[in-house]
Design a protein around this motif. Structure first.
Motif, PDB file in Angstrom:
ATOM      1  N   HIS A   1       0.879  -1.190  -0.070  1.00  0.00           N
ATOM      2  CA  HIS A   1      -0.039  -0.061   0.053  1.00  0.00           C
ATOM      3  C   HIS A   1       0.880   1.341  -0.022  1.00  0.00           C
ATOM      4  CE1 HIS A   1      -3.817   2.219   1.980  1.00  0.00           C
ATOM      5  NE2 HIS A   1      -3.242   2.890   1.004  1.00  0.00           N
TER       6      HIS A   1
ATOM      7  N   HIS B   1       1.645   5.027  -2.678  1.00  0.00           N
ATOM      8  CA  HIS B   1       1.129   5.693  -3.789  1.00  0.00           C
ATOM      9  C   HIS B   1       2.220   6.255  -4.588  1.00  0.00           C
ATOM     10  CE1 HIS B   1      -3.030   5.339  -2.239  1.00  0.00           C
ATOM     11  NE2 HIS B   1      -2.483   5.443  -1.138  1.00  0.00           N
TER      12      HIS B   1
ATOM     13  N   LYS C   1      -8.894  -1.081  -4.973  1.00  0.00           N
ATOM     14  CA  LYS C   1      -9.229  -0.344  -3.870  1.00  0.00           C
ATOM     15  C   LYS C   1     -10.687   0.287  -4.167  1.00  0.00           C
ATOM     16  CE  LYS C   1      -7.901   3.154  -0.496  1.00  0.00           C
ATOM     17  NZ  LYS C   1      -7.082   4.052   0.100  1.00  0.00           N
TER      18      LYS C   1
ATOM     19  N   HIS D   1      -5.699   0.786   5.974  1.00  0.00           N
ATOM     20  CA  HIS D   1      -5.270   1.740   7.100  1.00  0.00           C
ATOM     21  C   HIS D   1      -6.047   1.839   8.120  1.00  0.00           C
ATOM     22  CE1 HIS D   1      -8.180   4.244   4.690  1.00  0.00           C
ATOM     23  NE2 HIS D   1      -6.966   4.327   3.550  1.00  0.00           N
TER      24      HIS D   1
ATOM     25  N   ASP E   1       1.509   3.185   3.273  1.00  0.00           N
ATOM     26  CA  ASP E   1       0.721   4.013   2.685  1.00  0.00           C
ATOM     27  C   ASP E   1       1.356   5.325   2.305  1.00  0.00           C
ATOM     28  OD1 ASP E   1      -1.885   5.293   1.676  1.00  0.00           O
ATOM     29  OD2 ASP E   1      -2.765   5.530   3.603  1.00  0.00           O
TER      30      ASP E   1
END
Ligand code: DUC
Ligand code: ZN
Ligand code: ZN
Ligand code: ZN
Length: 488
Positions: free
Chosen positions: A59, A61, A152, A240, A316
Motif C-alpha cells: 500500500h 502511492h 481499492k 489503514h 501508505d
C-alpha cells in the motif's frame, strides 16, 4: 551446484523459521538453504546479521493523481529506489481511475510507466471510482484475469466514493473473477458535516482535519463495509485501520468466521492527533486520512498486529511535498480541507516496525517478517514466488544490521518528498544489503540498480479467495443473479 551468490552464517528468519545458516542463489532464484553451503562466485558473510525476505509494501502511492488533482512527488523511479533503501524488494501501488476515465487506459498507462522506471519488482492494484458497465463488465474482469487481482474502493471523498449499491456491484465482480477488494472505510457524510461546521466557525487549522475525521466515521464505515461484504459472503480487506473501533469490527467479523482482513500503518502506531497541533500550517505534515489518533488507539493497533486481527503493516506512502505543489495549495492560507492527504513512509516502514515493534518486545522477528512481507505476498497472490526464502522463491532478500543506530532525517532518505514526519527520531536496526532476484542492488548505502530492471509480477489468486469456502444458498443465489443487471 555452482552458486552465483551465497550468503553465509546469517540468522535466517522467515514467517515460520529462525536459524543460523547459508543461502545459495542460482539465476536469481533461491537454490539451496542449509546449515553450510560452499561459497558461490560471490559470497557475502552475514555473520551477526539478519537475513530476511525483502519487504513487500502493498500500500503505497506512486505517480498517482489525488482526487483534488495533486500529483505524487515520487515517480516509479524515486519510489522504487526509496523502497529498496528501506529493505523492500516489491511494491504494489495503485493505478487510479478518476471519474470519466477508462479503467483499461489508466491501467495500461500506469503499467508502461512502471516498466520504464521501477528498479524493483512490482505489481499494482486498481482504484475504481467510476463503476460504469464498461468498467464492470469488460475492463475489470480482463485486468483481473491479467494478474491484477485486487482493487481499492473508497467510501469517502466526494469524487471517489462509491455508494452501497456500487460497493455490492464491485464485490460481486470480485467474487466471480477472484479479486480482493480493499476498502477505505470512513463515513463521508460524518466527515463533511463536521468539516462544514468547523470551517463556518472559523476553525481552519490543520488540527481540525483530525477533528473532522472522527473515529466514529471509521467505525461505522468499517462495520458497513463488512456487512455489505457479508451480503455476498466475499472476502474484503479494510486498509489503514486507525481506530480501536475499526479493529474491533474486524475482530468481531473474524470471530464469526467471516473472511475479513485488516491493515495498519506505522503512523497509526507512532503518531497521534497531537502531532498535528502545532503553530501555523506545519501540522499539514502530519495530515493523512484517516488521521493519527491517540494512545488508546495505538495500543489497540499494536495488540491487533500481535493477535493477527490486522495481518498487514503497509506504509501508505502518499508523497506530497510541504509546499504549494503538494500539501499546501494556498500556502499559509491553506485550510485543513485543502491539505493533500497522506504521509511519506516507504523507506522507514520496516526500520520503524523493527525498532518500535521487535526491539521493544511487542512483536517477534517472525511476526515482523509476516507483517512486512509474507502476509502481503499471500494476501495479494504473490506467494511463494515472493515473501519467503524457500527453494524456488525469487532471491529477494534483505540483510539487516540489527544494531545499526540511525537518526531519521529527510535529507538522508531517497524519496522526493523533502520532509519526514519522523525527523530526528532514532531507530535501531537497518537493512544494509538488499538483493533483488539475486542481484545486490543496495550494498551498504550504495545503489546499483538500473532504471527499469524491475519486473511486473502477474499475481495469482489472493489467499483469502483460495480456500474453497462454503457459501450459503442465499449468497449463492445473490451471486448468481448478479452478472446481468448492470445497466447504464
Ligand atoms: N487514503 C490512502 O490510502 N492514502 C492516502 C489518502 C487516503 O485517503
Ligand atoms: Zn485510503
Ligand atoms: Zn480531511
Ligand atoms: Zn493509501
Amino acid at each position: 551446484t555452482d552458486f552465483d551468490l551465497t550468503l553465509h552464517n546469517g540468522r535466517i528468519v522467515t514467517a515460520d523459521a529462525d536459524f543460523v545458516g547459508d543461502i545459495g542463489i542460482v539465476d536469481g532464484v533461491i537454490a539451496a538453504v542449509a546449515a553450510k553451503l560452499p561459497p558461490g562466485r560471490r559470497a557475502i558473510d552475514a555473520t551477526g546479521r539478519l537475513v530476511m525476505p525483502g519487504g513487500i509494501d502493498s500500500h503505497c502511492h506512486v505517480e498517482q493523481l489525488s482526487s483534488m488533482g495533486v500529483l505524487c512527488a515520487d515517480d516509479w523511479h524515486s519510489a522504487s529506489v526509496s523502497a529498496a533503501y528501506g529493505g523492500n524488494t516489491t511494491i504494489v501501488p495503485f493505478a487510479a481511475q478518476h471519474r470519466g476515465q477508462s479503467l483499461r487506459q489508466v491501467a495500461d498507462a500506469y503499467a508502461a510507466s512502471a516498466a520504464e522506471k521501477s528498479v524493483i519488482d512490482y505489481s499494482y492494484h486498481l482504484i475504481i471510482s467510476d463503476p460504469t458497465p464498461e468498467t464492470l463488465n469488460r475492463d475489470l474482469p480482463e485486468l483481473i484475469r491479467a494478474g491484477i487481482t485486487s482493487f481499492k474502493v473508497f467510501m469517502t471523498y466526494d469524487k471517489l466514493k462509491l455508494d452501497d449499491k456500487q460497493l455490492l456491484d464491485v464485490f460481486a465482480i470480485a467474487a466471480r473473477e477472484g479479486a480482493l477488494p480493499m476498502i477505505h472505510a470512513e463515513n463521508n457524510d460524518v466527515i463533511s458535516w463536521i468539516a462544514r461546521h468547523l470551517l463556518a466557525a472559523g476553525h481552519t487549522a490543520p488540527k481540525y482535519h483530525a477533528v473532522s475525521h472522527d473515529p466514529i466515521a471509521e467505525t461505522e464505515a468499517t462495520q458497513r463495509a463488512i456487512s455489505l461484504a457479508a451480503v455476498l459472503e466475499v472476502p474484503v480487506l479494510i486498509v489503514h485501520v486507525s481506530t480501536q473501533g475499526g479493529a474491533q469490527a474486524i475482530h468481531a467479523a473474524q470471530t464469526l468466521g467471516a473472511p475479513v482482513y485488516g491493515e495498519t500503518c506505522p503512523h497509526y502506531l507512532l503518531l497521534t492527533a497531537e502531532d498535528i497541533d502545532i503553530p501555523g500550517v506545519e501540522g499539514a505534515k502530519f495530515c493523512c486520512s484517516p488521521p493519527p489518533r491517540d494512545p488508546v488507539s495505538q495500543q489497540a493497533l499494536w495488540q491487533s498486529l500481535d493477535s493477527g486481527t490486522l495481518a498487514l503493516l503497509s506504509s501508505d506512502h502518499a508523497p506530497y511535498r510541504y509546499d504549494e505543489s503538494g500539501k499546501l495549495p494556498a500556502g499559509d492560507a491553506t485550510t485543513f480541507k485543502q491539505i493533500a492527504n497522506g504521509l511519506p513512509g516507504l523507506e522507514v516502514r520496516m526500520p520503524l516496525l523493527y525498532s518500535e515493534g521487535v526491539r521493544t518486545g511487542r512483536l517477534t522477528l517472525q511476526q515482523f517478517v509476516a507483517l512486512t512481507s509474507t502476509n502481503h505476498a499471500r494476501m495479494y497472490g504473490l506467494y511463494p514466488k515472493k515473501g519467503t526464502l524457500s527453494v524456488g522463491a525469487d532471491a529477494d532478500i534483505a540483510i539487516w544490521d540489527p544494531e545499526r543506530v540511525v537518526t531519521l532525517r529527510a535529507d538522508s532518505l531517497h524519496d522526493a518528498v523533502g520532509y519526514t514526519p519522523y525527523e530526528g527520531r532514532q531507530v535501531t536496526g537497518w537493512p544494509t544489503t538488499v538483493i533483488s532476484r539475486g542481484e545486490v542492488i543496495i550494498d551498504d548505502g550504495a545503489l546499483s540498480a538500473e532504471r527499469g530492471r524491475g519486473r511486473f509480477i502477474a499475481r495469482g489468486l489472493p489467499a483469502p479467495l483460495q480456500k474453497a469456502r462454503e457459501i450459503s444458498p442465499r449468497a449463492a443465489l445473490l451471486r448468481k443473479i448478479f452478472p446481468n443487471v448492470i445497466e447504464p
